[in-house]
Scaffold this motif. Structure first.
Motif, PDB file in Angstrom:
ATOM      1  N   GLN A 253     -33.173  25.415  13.882  1.00  0.00           N
ATOM      2  CA  GLN A 253     -33.256  24.291  14.754  1.00  0.00           C
ATOM      3  C   GLN A 253     -34.755  23.820  14.796  1.00  0.00           C
ATOM      4  OE1 GLN A 253     -34.711  23.785  17.911  1.00  0.00           O
ATOM      5  NE2 GLN A 253     -33.242  21.907  18.462  1.00  0.00           N
ATOM      6  N   GLY A 254     -34.862  22.271  14.876  1.00  0.00           N
ATOM      7  CA  GLY A 254     -35.871  21.595  14.642  1.00  0.00           C
ATOM      8  C   GLY A 254     -36.933  21.856  15.573  1.00  0.00           C
ATOM      9  N   ASN A 255     -36.597  22.336  16.696  1.00  0.00           N
ATOM     10  CA  ASN A 255     -37.526  22.644  17.830  1.00  0.00           C
ATOM     11  C   ASN A 255     -38.071  23.820  17.821  1.00  0.00           C
ATOM     12  OD1 ASN A 255     -39.193  22.278  20.085  1.00  0.00           O
ATOM     13  ND2 ASN A 255     -37.522  22.566  21.384  1.00  0.00           N
ATOM     14  N   TYR A 256     -37.118  24.876  18.011  1.00  0.00           N
ATOM     15  CA  TYR A 256     -37.500  26.318  18.281  1.00  0.00           C
ATOM     16  C   TYR A 256     -38.037  26.911  16.930  1.00  0.00           C
ATOM     17  CZ  TYR A 256     -35.091  25.808  22.662  1.00  0.00           C
ATOM     18  OH  TYR A 256     -34.421  25.454  23.740  1.00  0.00           O
ATOM     19  N   ASP A 257     -37.683  26.520  15.629  1.00  0.00           N
ATOM     20  CA  ASP A 257     -37.809  26.855  14.206  1.00  0.00           C
ATOM     21  C   ASP A 257     -38.930  26.088  13.633  1.00  0.00           C
ATOM     22  OD1 ASP A 257     -36.177  29.399  14.574  1.00  0.00           O
ATOM     23  OD2 ASP A 257     -34.506  27.821  14.556  1.00  0.00           O
ATOM     24  N   PRO A 267     -37.785  20.336   4.527  1.00  0.00           N
ATOM     25  CA  PRO A 267     -38.128  18.896   5.078  1.00  0.00           C
ATOM     26  C   PRO A 267     -38.391  18.952   6.471  1.00  0.00           C
ATOM     27  CG  PRO A 267     -35.946  18.890   3.640  1.00  0.00           C
ATOM     28  CD  PRO A 267     -36.398  20.365   3.718  1.00  0.00           C
ATOM     29  N   GLU A 268     -38.863  17.945   7.066  1.00  0.00           N
ATOM     30  CA  GLU A 268     -39.241  17.905   8.508  1.00  0.00           C
ATOM     31  C   GLU A 268     -38.044  17.590   9.191  1.00  0.00           C
ATOM     32  OE1 GLU A 268     -41.972  15.370  11.760  1.00  0.00           O
ATOM     33  OE2 GLU A 268     -42.312  14.946   9.337  1.00  0.00           O
ATOM     34  N   THR A 269     -37.809  18.337  10.282  1.00  0.00           N
ATOM     35  CA  THR A 269     -36.577  18.393  11.152  1.00  0.00           C
ATOM     36  C   THR A 269     -36.833  18.264  12.518  1.00  0.00           C
ATOM     37  OG1 THR A 269     -35.817  20.223   9.484  1.00  0.00           O
ATOM     38  CG2 THR A 269     -34.473  19.766  11.540  1.00  0.00           C
ATOM     39  N   PHE A 274     -30.572  20.146  13.103  1.00  0.00           N
ATOM     40  CA  PHE A 274     -30.575  21.440  12.313  1.00  0.00           C
ATOM     41  C   PHE A 274     -30.687  21.357  11.036  1.00  0.00           C
ATOM     42  CE2 PHE A 274     -28.932  21.904  16.531  1.00  0.00           C
ATOM     43  CZ  PHE A 274     -29.230  23.170  17.029  1.00  0.00           C
ATOM     44  N   ILE A 275     -31.322  22.595  10.196  1.00  0.00           N
ATOM     45  CA  ILE A 275     -31.065  22.511   8.829  1.00  0.00           C
ATOM     46  C   ILE A 275     -31.019  24.064   8.370  1.00  0.00           C
ATOM     47  CG2 ILE A 275     -33.693  23.212   8.659  1.00  0.00           C
ATOM     48  CD1 ILE A 275     -33.815  21.323   6.377  1.00  0.00           C
ATOM     49  N   SER A 276     -30.049  24.159   7.294  1.00  0.00           N
ATOM     50  CA  SER A 276     -29.675  25.477   6.851  1.00  0.00           C
ATOM     51  C   SER A 276     -30.430  25.718   5.488  1.00  0.00           C
ATOM     52  CB  SER A 276     -28.222  25.805   6.621  1.00  0.00           C
ATOM     53  OG  SER A 276     -27.982  24.430   5.816  1.00  0.00           O
ATOM     54  N   HIS A 277     -30.791  27.030   5.268  1.00  0.00           N
ATOM     55  CA  HIS A 277     -31.445  27.219   3.923  1.00  0.00           C
ATOM     56  C   HIS A 277     -30.998  28.565   3.353  1.00  0.00           C
ATOM     57  CE1 HIS A 277     -34.784  27.530   1.251  1.00  0.00           C
ATOM     58  NE2 HIS A 277     -35.156  28.677   1.482  1.00  0.00           N
ATOM     59  N   ARG A 278     -30.707  28.675   2.089  1.00  0.00           N
ATOM     60  CA  ARG A 278     -30.202  29.982   1.591  1.00  0.00           C
ATOM     61  C   ARG A 278     -31.386  30.660   1.239  1.00  0.00           C
ATOM     62  NH1 ARG A 278     -25.460  31.665   0.172  1.00  0.00           N
ATOM     63  NH2 ARG A 278     -24.601  29.630   0.206  1.00  0.00           N
ATOM     64  N   VAL A 279     -31.717  32.003   1.585  1.00  0.00           N
ATOM     65  CA  VAL A 279     -33.043  32.816   1.537  1.00  0.00           C
ATOM     66  C   VAL A 279     -32.702  33.558   0.023  1.00  0.00           C
ATOM     67  CG1 VAL A 279     -34.353  34.853   1.958  1.00  0.00           C
ATOM     68  CG2 VAL A 279     -33.466  33.242   3.854  1.00  0.00           C
ATOM     69  N   ILE A 280     -33.235  33.209  -1.051  1.00  0.00           N
ATOM     70  CA  ILE A 280     -33.158  33.609  -2.221  1.00  0.00           C
ATOM     71  C   ILE A 280     -34.361  34.622  -2.899  1.00  0.00           C
ATOM     72  CG2 ILE A 280     -31.753  31.866  -2.920  1.00  0.00           C
ATOM     73  CD1 ILE A 280     -34.065  30.383  -4.213  1.00  0.00           C
ATOM     74  N   SER A 281     -35.571  34.901  -2.174  1.00  0.00           N
ATOM     75  CA  SER A 281     -36.440  35.519  -2.765  1.00  0.00           C
ATOM     76  C   SER A 281     -37.210  36.594  -1.786  1.00  0.00           C
ATOM     77  CB  SER A 281     -37.453  34.726  -3.279  1.00  0.00           C
ATOM     78  OG  SER A 281     -38.254  33.959  -2.263  1.00  0.00           O
ATOM     79  N   GLU A 282     -37.835  37.629  -2.272  1.00  0.00           N
ATOM     80  CA  GLU A 282     -38.460  38.452  -1.546  1.00  0.00           C
ATOM     81  C   GLU A 282     -39.558  37.652  -0.599  1.00  0.00           C
ATOM     82  OE1 GLU A 282     -37.870  41.470  -0.652  1.00  0.00           O
ATOM     83  OE2 GLU A 282     -35.980  41.451  -1.687  1.00  0.00           O
TER      84      GLU A 282
END
Length: 301
Positions: A253-257, A267-269, A274-282
């Motif tokens: 969430q653009g405020n809390y996160d 990107p700035e949110t 809201f923005i979603s992101h797939r975690v792909i690396s350690e």
């Protein structure tokens, strides 16, 4: 929208004083140039999207509207403009600076001018969907500024030479895109055929990664829910946030996160997005962990 020629409405032009006075009053009532830019593009976008109504109709463009809907849209924009600028209604749509003014709206690149508006000032509003731009200008609908031919309703359009007679208040200002129109049609169909609100939101955020999504879009995707925002909260592993996490997708969430979003290079949110992101690396897992957001290792590969 065709290429816009340089306006001839400058000091010394016979229509300059009238159009300039009306234009200054429109800008003043909108809260100045900044206020106009903040209000007008969003108003047009929201008005068009509400009539297209993608969530319930699966339509994604103005071209898919019925003729009666296009007429209603013009009326809706007229009403919203009158309310925002606090203008009285006259013989035409508004009275501005003691002058009757008619509002005309188009997405098609030209405006239909009815016989009752010929000889009067028209406030011209337009969206160029392919370029994501909007326009707002004033013209005196002199017969010389209009095409000689008319449709069966006796309406004429602004002639090619008439485009030089427009006094622009906004010329090619960026306008928000229709969100659903920017997505592949199969993804839109997949979102709206989901059985539950949670299903639809999971499909949306797993299909639209690394891009801010407005609260209104989540409301549309969630369907007719009294508390649509509940769909994106953790809910005993059933909520969209937990289901996405099981796929290795963080919903932020653009405020809390805000700090985590920045640390992940997303990107700035805004606070309402809201923005979603797939975690792909350690490395990304470590960043998330430093903010108290755990992503299981099995999902990061």
């Amino acid at each position: 929208m065709k290429a816009i020629p340089r306006s001839l409405i400058i000091p010394g032009h016979p229509d300059f004083e009238k159009l300039n006075d009306i234009g200054l009053e429109v800008v003043r009532r909108a809260g100045g140039t900044i206020g106009l830019i903040q209000w007008f593009p969003k108003m047009l976008r929201d008005a068009v999207d509400e009539v297209v109504d993608t969530p319930r109709t699966r339509r994604r463009s103005y071209d898919e509207l019925e003729k009666t809907e296009k007429t209603y849209l013009g009326t809706k924009i007229e009403i919203l403009t009158r309310a925002k600028l606090d203008l009285p209604k006259g013989r035409l749509d508004f009275v501005i600076q003691n002058c009757d003014v008619d509002l005309k709206f188009t997405i098609g690149g030209n405006w239909m001018i009815p016989t009752e508006a010929v000889g009067h000032v028209c406030l011209l509003a337009a969206i160029d969907e392919p370029k994501s731009q909007c326009f707002l200008g004033l013209i005196v609908a002199h017969p010389a500024n209009l095409t000689s031919g008319a449709n069966r309703d006796a309406k004429r359009t602004v002639a090619a030479t008439g485009f030089q007679e427009i006094h622009w208040l906004l010329n090619g200002v960026p306008c928000p895109q229709n969100f659903w129109r920017t997505l592949p049609s199969n993804l839109v169909d997949a979102v709206f055929t989901g059985k539950t609100g949670n299903d639809r939101i999971v499909t949306l955020f797993s299909g639209v990664l690394d891009r801010p999504v407005a609260r209104r879009i989540i409301e549309e995707a969630g369907g007719e829910q009294r508390d649509f925002m509940r769909r994106i909260r953790s809910d005993a592993k059933r909520g969209a946030r937990d289901r996405l996490l099981q796929e290795g997708v963080l919903l932020l969430q653009g405020n809390y996160d805000a700090d985590l979003i920045k640390s992940l290079g997303l990107p700035e949110t805004s606070p309402s997005e809201f923005i979603s992101h797939r975690v792909i690396s350690e490395a990304e897992r470590a960043i998330c962990a430093s903010y108290g957001r755990s992503v299981p290792a099995a999902l990061s590969s």
